[in-house]
Design a protein around this motif. Structure first.
Motif, PDB file in Angstrom:
ATOM      1  N   GLN A  84       0.853  -1.181   0.000  1.00 50.80           N
ATOM      2  CA  GLN A  84       0.000   0.000   0.000  1.00 50.80           C
ATOM      3  C   GLN A  84       0.896   1.241   0.000  1.00 50.80           C
ATOM      4  O   GLN A  84       2.031   1.192   0.457  1.00 50.80           O
ATOM      5  N   GLU A  85       0.342   2.340  -0.502  1.00 50.84           N
ATOM      6  CA  GLU A  85       1.059   3.617  -0.617  1.00 50.84           C
ATOM      7  C   GLU A  85       2.367   3.449  -1.382  1.00 50.84           C
ATOM      8  O   GLU A  85       3.443   3.807  -0.922  1.00 50.84           O
ATOM      9  N   VAL A  86       2.232   2.872  -2.576  1.00 54.02           N
ATOM     10  CA  VAL A  86       3.359   2.793  -3.504  1.00 54.02           C
ATOM     11  C   VAL A  86       3.079   3.739  -4.670  1.00 54.02           C
ATOM     12  O   VAL A  86       1.929   4.033  -4.987  1.00 54.02           O
ATOM     13  N   ASP A  87       4.139   4.197  -5.307  1.00 46.05           N
ATOM     14  CA  ASP A  87       3.978   5.111  -6.435  1.00 46.05           C
ATOM     15  C   ASP A  87       4.148   4.346  -7.738  1.00 46.05           C
ATOM     16  O   ASP A  87       5.055   3.517  -7.879  1.00 46.05           O
ATOM     17  N   GLY A  88       3.268   4.652  -8.693  1.00 50.00           N
ATOM     18  CA  GLY A  88       3.266   3.945  -9.968  1.00 50.00           C
ATOM     19  C   GLY A  88       4.195   4.525 -11.014  1.00 50.00           C
ATOM     20  O   GLY A  88       4.168   4.092 -12.167  1.00 50.00           O
TER      21      GLY A  88
END
Length: 267
Positions: free
Chosen positions: A69-73
């Motif tokens: 969770q809360e990862v950047d694409g």
């Protein structure tokens, strides 16, 4: 150990190793005042962010299924690096999936992620209800038929009303399924989960006492969960050491029943 051997399932017979982690896009947070002094990293790149992801990958490689969770694409703040893809490659996962939940264009691509050593037979995205858009769940199915394994990676809302609606939504999907894992930052304590009768009816909320995971530097609340249907036996529920984020990773080993294991086949 060869590279190929390192990519095999870390399981013994019917066992799988699971982990969930809110990695806060790779921001190092170890005190409350960092929410203010390091808040700029939510919008701007940091030269050490990639080094932190590399260190995270060394931990993640020991697991079979990882929910993020809360990862950047892949945007300006992450140095245009898709963090889900980067972690999958560095940790040797043959399968990965990114769910974009909050699209801020070139500035930020707020996402959930899944890393898997099993081959999914189906992947679905769920947009969770709420007053503010931007919360979602990944639904991965492994195997086919009524004994397939279903994995949900979710990041729920902070507010009680929105979170309650999201739990209602997930309950409806989960209820008819036999072998289910729900993992993620659910933003609620075990007591709050147990107070939601509909969700409890769809999933027994095992393990009952997840370890404290937030804040990572002095854990006081159990907000991160790996919840299992009664058919899946859990062993070694544990919290891992701090990996820069304001949340601690939560891990559990599970044992699949024979029917579920057979449904996975050679996957």
């Amino acid at each position: 150990m060869s590279r190929a051997e390192g990519h095999r399932l870390h399981r013994d017979g019917h066992r799988l190793r699971l982990l969930t982690f809110n990695l806060q896009v790779g921001i190092q947070t170890s005190a409350y005042h960092h929410y203010l002094t390091r808040s700029w990293q939510h919008l701007l790149p940091h030269p050490r962010r990639l080094d932190r992801l590399t260190m995270m990958s060394d931990v993640l490689r020991d697991f079979d299924l990882v929910g993020l969770q809360e990862v950047d694409g892949g945007s300006f703040r992450s140095g245009h690096v898709n963090q889900v893809e980067y972690l999958a490659r560095k940790a040797g996962f043959p399968h990965h999936y990114q769910q974009l939940n909050r699209n801020l264009g070139r500035v930020a691509q707020h996402s959930n992620g899944l890393l898997s050593r099993l081959t999914p037979t189906r992947l679905m995205e769920h947009r969770l209800p709420g007053t503010l858009p931007g919360r979602g769940a990944i639904h991965a199915r492994f195997g086919t038929g009524p004994n397939a394994l279903h994995l949900f990676v979710a990041h729920l809302a902070l507010g009680y009303r929105a979170r309650s609606r999201q739990l209602d939504y997930l309950s409806e999907i989960i209820s008819p399924l036999n072998h289910v894992v729900v993992m993620g930052d659910l933003n609620c304590t075990p007591e709050q989960l147990h107070s939601h009768s509909r969700f409890c009816a769809s999933l027994p909320l095992d393990p009952v006492l997840p370890p404290l995971s937030y804040p990572s530097w002095q854990p006081r609340r159990a907000l991160d969960h790996i919840l299992l249907s009664r058919s899946l036996d859990a062993t070694e529920v544990r919290v891992l050491d701090q990996l820069f984020s304001d949340h601690l990773p939560i891990a559990v080993d599970i044992t699949l029943p024979e029917a579920c294991h057979a449904a996975l086949g050679n996957r």
